[in-house]
Design an enzyme around this catalytic site. Structure first.
Site, PDB file in Angstrom:
ATOM      1  N   LYS A  49       7.793  -3.955  29.924  1.00 55.61           N
ATOM      2  CA  LYS A  49       8.148  -4.261  31.250  1.00 55.61           C
ATOM      3  C   LYS A  49       9.758  -4.822  31.070  1.00 55.61           C
ATOM      4  O   LYS A  49       9.837  -5.723  30.420  1.00 55.61           O
ATOM      5  CB  LYS A  49       7.195  -5.169  32.002  1.00 55.61           C
ATOM      6  N   CYS A  60       2.829 -17.522  39.326  1.00 61.43           N
ATOM      7  CA  CYS A  60       4.111 -18.033  39.938  1.00 61.43           C
ATOM      8  C   CYS A  60       3.760 -17.542  41.645  1.00 61.43           C
ATOM      9  O   CYS A  60       4.549 -18.305  42.265  1.00 61.43           O
ATOM     10  CB  CYS A  60       5.357 -16.923  39.263  1.00 61.43           C
ATOM     11  N   LYS A 112       7.366  -8.631  27.870  1.00 61.29           N
ATOM     12  CA  LYS A 112       7.904  -8.783  29.519  1.00 61.29           C
ATOM     13  C   LYS A 112       9.299  -9.586  29.246  1.00 61.29           C
ATOM     14  O   LYS A 112       9.204 -10.538  28.932  1.00 61.29           O
ATOM     15  CB  LYS A 112       6.653  -9.417  30.152  1.00 61.29           C
TER      16      LYS A 112
HETATM   17  C1  PBG Z   1       4.301 -12.138  37.979  1.00 57.16           C
HETATM   18  C2  PBG Z   1       4.912 -10.832  37.993  1.00 57.16           C
HETATM   19  C3  PBG Z   1       6.345 -10.392  38.210  1.00 57.16           C
HETATM   20  C4  PBG Z   1       6.180  -8.883  38.373  1.00 57.16           C
HETATM   21  C5  PBG Z   1       4.873  -8.567  37.912  1.00 57.16           C
HETATM   22  N1  PBG Z   1       4.171  -9.632  37.506  1.00 57.16           N
HETATM   23  C6  PBG Z   1       7.118 -11.092  38.664  1.00 57.16           C
HETATM   24  C7  PBG Z   1       8.127 -11.896  37.645  1.00 57.16           C
HETATM   25  O1  PBG Z   1       7.781 -12.019  36.634  1.00 57.16           O
HETATM   26  O2  PBG Z   1       9.026 -12.621  38.274  1.00 57.16           O
HETATM   27  C8  PBG Z   1       7.297  -8.143  38.817  1.00 57.16           C
HETATM   28  C9  PBG Z   1       6.894  -6.760  39.144  1.00 57.16           C
HETATM   29  C10 PBG Z   1       7.974  -6.107  39.721  1.00 57.16           C
HETATM   30  O3  PBG Z   1       9.123  -6.338  39.654  1.00 57.16           O
HETATM   31  O4  PBG Z   1       7.571  -4.839  40.100  1.00 57.16           O
HETATM   32  N2  PBG Z   1       4.747 -12.872  36.753  1.00 57.16           N
END
Ligand code: PBG
Length: 326
Positions: free
Chosen positions: A249, A123, A196
């Protein structure tokens, strides 16, 4: 035995007795510090929504890694902020990409004195900000896997110890394990962002990494935050696909999952105390409404108590200092 013969307060009477019966002890060894590295800059940029955190230039990364080790924290996880973005996120597997350069620099100076983890996602590297390649507005699954393999192998070539796929693309762990093994990196471990969730707690991170999707949202790949049985299924699949560590997460609003997953699988389990969880504490502390140090240690201890073996947190350095003071 019950009251009055039994009195629970006996073991709470003095600080030393409380020390003796404490069940969960948080230490710096439990923590992983996330570092954002911005390509093409020479000065650290403070992050407005995350007081105390910075986008670091490449030339400051080794110093930061040394700082982290000197606090007793065993690991960092690196996030790249590249100059170049395109439709397929190709700068994510550039041999001289921002993460690859950072890994090389840290490995050269610190060797095995620190565990180098890398976030494997697209991303930050795609022009549209989604975590996979697109066909129209659809995020394609299988064509993304090949790119994730390339990204992981490029991180391993640079010297990463653990790669951490965070795209929530089906089959990512299996594809990455195969890719690494095929390239001879059988000793590089995979930490899977297994459960996640599509969470509003990632808000500050997306501002930091310029990675907000340009259209739609991530709910066709990240999990619905209302689901927990599905989280167990995701974890089970990742273990079968070859993950070495699995992750939940965010952390704080998801402790039920940390608990269920640790209890059910007994597998090395990480929890990600994400950006929004950090920013909320910082903001309230700035207002003087809470004791930041006390609250942070309580939160991190609670995440460990729920079952996390390791915690990714922007508080890692401060927490390590506070633990040393105690
Ligand atoms: C990338 C990623 C994200 C986070 C970690 N890896 C952002 C998302 O999925 O939009 C979030 C980490 C955080 O909020 O501290 N995909």
């Amino acid at each position: 035995m019950t009251f009055p013969a039994l009195r629970m307060r006996r073991l709470r009477r003095t600080p030393k007795i409380r020390d003796l019966v404490r069940e969960t002890i948080l230490t710096p060894n439990d923590l992983i510090f996330p570092i954002f590295i911005k390509e093409g800059t020479s000065d650290p940029e403070p992050i407005h929504a995350m007081p105390g955190q910075f986008r670091l230039p490449l030339n400051k990364v080794v110093k930061e890694a040394k700082n982290v080790t000197s606090l007793g924290i065993p690991a960092v996880i690196l996030f790249g902020i590249p100059v170049r973005k395109d439709e397929t996120g190709s700068s994510a597997y550039d041999k001289d990409g921002v993460v690859q350069q950072a890994v090389k620099a840290i490995k050269k100076q610190l060797e095995n004195k620190i565990v180098i983890m890398t976030d494997v996602c697209l991303c930050q590297y795609t022009s549209h900000g989604h975590c996979g390649v697109l066909k129209g507005n659809e995020i394609l699954n299988d064509p993304t896997l090949e790119i994730l393999q390339k990204v992981s192998v490029s991180h391993a070539e640079a010297g990463a110890d653990i790669v951490a796929p965070s795209c929530m693309i089906d089959g990512q762990v299996q594809a990455i394990r195969k890719g690494l093994d095929h390239a001879g990196f059988t000793n590089v471990a995979v930490m899977a962002y297994s459960a996640k969730h599509a969470s509003y707690f990632y808000g500050p991170f997306r501002e930091v990494a310029y990675s907000a999707p340009s259209f739609g949202d991530r709910r066709s790949y990240q999990m619905d935050y209302a689901n927990s049985n599905e989280a167990l299924q995701e974890v089970e699949l990742d273990i079968k696909e070859g993950a070495d560590i699995i992750m939940v997460k965010p952390a704080l609003a998801y402790l039920d999952l940390v608990y269920r997953i640790k209890t059910k699988f007994g597998f090395p389990t990480a929890a990600y105390n994400v950006s929004g969880e950090y920013s909320m504490i910082k903001a309230v502390a700035e207002k003087g409404w809470i004791d930041e140090k006390a609250i942070t240690l309580e939160v991190l201890t609670a995440i460990k108590r729920a079952g996390a073996d390791m915690i990714l947190t922007y508080f890692a350095k401060e927490a390590a200092r506070w633990l040393a003071e105690k």
